[in-house]
Scaffold this motif. Structure first.
Motif, PDB file in Angstrom:
ATOM      1  N   ARG A  60       0.839  -1.197   0.000  1.00  0.00           N
ATOM      2  CA  ARG A  60       0.000   0.000   0.000  1.00  0.00           C
ATOM      3  C   ARG A  60       0.874   1.246   0.000  1.00  0.00           C
ATOM      4  NH1 ARG A  60      -2.053  -3.425   3.961  1.00  0.00           N
ATOM      5  NH2 ARG A  60      -4.027  -4.437   3.385  1.00  0.00           N
ATOM      6  N   ASP A  62       0.310   5.099   0.852  1.00  0.00           N
ATOM      7  CA  ASP A  62      -0.634   6.028   1.481  1.00  0.00           C
ATOM      8  C   ASP A  62      -2.033   5.436   1.531  1.00  0.00           C
ATOM      9  OD1 ASP A  62       1.451   7.845   1.743  1.00  0.00           O
ATOM     10  OD2 ASP A  62       1.025   8.799  -0.174  1.00  0.00           O
ATOM     11  N   GLU A  64      -3.406   3.177  -0.395  1.00  0.00           N
ATOM     12  CA  GLU A  64      -3.911   2.646  -1.661  1.00  0.00           C
ATOM     13  C   GLU A  64      -3.131   1.384  -2.031  1.00  0.00           C
ATOM     14  OE1 GLU A  64      -4.183   3.893  -6.408  1.00  0.00           O
ATOM     15  OE2 GLU A  64      -3.528   5.364  -4.899  1.00  0.00           O
ATOM     16  N   THR A  65      -3.845   0.309  -2.308  1.00  0.00           N
ATOM     17  CA  THR A  65      -3.203  -0.950  -2.664  1.00  0.00           C
ATOM     18  C   THR A  65      -2.574  -0.871  -4.047  1.00  0.00           C
ATOM     19  OG1 THR A  65      -4.744  -2.226  -1.305  1.00  0.00           O
ATOM     20  CG2 THR A  65      -3.568  -3.423  -3.021  1.00  0.00           C
ATOM     21  N   HIS A  70       1.964   1.939 -11.130  1.00  0.00           N
ATOM     22  CA  HIS A  70       1.299   3.083 -10.506  1.00  0.00           C
ATOM     23  C   HIS A  70       1.977   4.374 -10.958  1.00  0.00           C
ATOM     24  CE1 HIS A  70      -0.238   5.751  -7.373  1.00  0.00           C
ATOM     25  NE2 HIS A  70      -1.108   4.813  -7.038  1.00  0.00           N
TER      26      HIS A  70
END
Length: 258
Positions: A60, A62, A64-65, A70
């Protein structure tokens, strides 16, 4: 915060590459991953980059997975991997196609200045030395303003003088935006020069074995007593990681860390 929670990776042939990895990396920290051959350092980086899927656990950023590439996670490979049909400026700005042209050009120019390649902006990758090509790849990673930057032995093919020079360029860029950095290295001196914390991994399967904190002021003198003491602590931790634990005594012996 980059949070790696109980992460494991087993390949289709049954090879257990990673087991129960738990690592929390606060924003802005530089963490070096070091360990024996087969301990899964590159596998861990690929998972964090979203280039591979974990068998268990989660990563993760922050909250978010991460399960796919990304936009806020940058990656610098061992090889520069520049696009030969683009000049230096084009390579650095390659991932900024959605950014307005004026802003893109300003960010590319600034990144090239920080790595000392302003005068090479219109040259082709084939016209650059290996060290210059790697500087381009570092500038390309930073120009996107990543929150996490992953480096997989980016300086291993370079001579000692060029490597130390690139350490300075890397830290100068890092100081501007303070991304979280994970760097895989086999070079203890490099870990001491760059990292706030060194995580030592144990092989077969790869798991975390020890942590060495490096609360040293920057810039760091490799000949200073504090740097030499830190290197000795890391080497001792590496030596321990390569000795079979009680639960591993029937396992195959580990390879040397180098």
């Amino acid at each position: 915060m980059l949070d790696i929670d109980d992460l494991s990776k087993t390949y289709a042939d049954g090879t257990r590459a990673l087991s129960d990895i738990r690592l929390a990396v606060p924003a802005g920290e530089i963490v070096a991953l070091i360990g024996g051959s087969g301990c899964g350092k590159t596998t861990l980086l690929r998972l964090v980059a979203g280039l591979d899927r974990a068998s268990a656990g989660a990563i993760r950023l922050d909250g978010e997975t991460i399960s796919a590439p990304h936009p806020f996670v940058g990656l610098v490979f061992q090889e520069p991997r520049l696009l030969p049909w683009l000049d230096v400026a084009g390579n650095v700005g390659f991932g900024l196609s959605d950014v307005p042209r004026a802003e893109r050009e300003a960010r590319v120019a600034h990144a090239l200045e920080r790595v000392g390649l302003s005068e090479h902006a219109r040259r082709w990758p084939r016209e650059l030395s290996g060290g210059q090509q790697q500087r381009v790849s570092i500038a390309r990673a930073f120009v996107a303003n990543p929150r996490v930057l992953l480096l997989d032995e980016p300086f291993s093919a370079l001579d000692a003088f060029t490597r130390r020079d690139l350490h300075g360029h890397l830290l100068a860029l890092w100081a501007e935006t303070r991304p979280t950095v994970l760097i895989v290295t086999h070079d203890v001196g490099e870990a001491v020069a760059l990292a706030d914390r060194v995580v030592v991994m144990r092989p077969k399967p790869g798991r975390l074995d020890d942590t060495v904190a490096l609360p040293l002021a920057r810039p760091r003198d490799p000949a200073a007593a504090s740097s030499e003491a830190a290197a000795r602590r890391i080497l001792a931790a590496l030596d321990r990681s390569l000795r079979p634990a009680e639960t591993d005594r029937v396992a195959e012996p580990s390879a040397a860390w180098w």
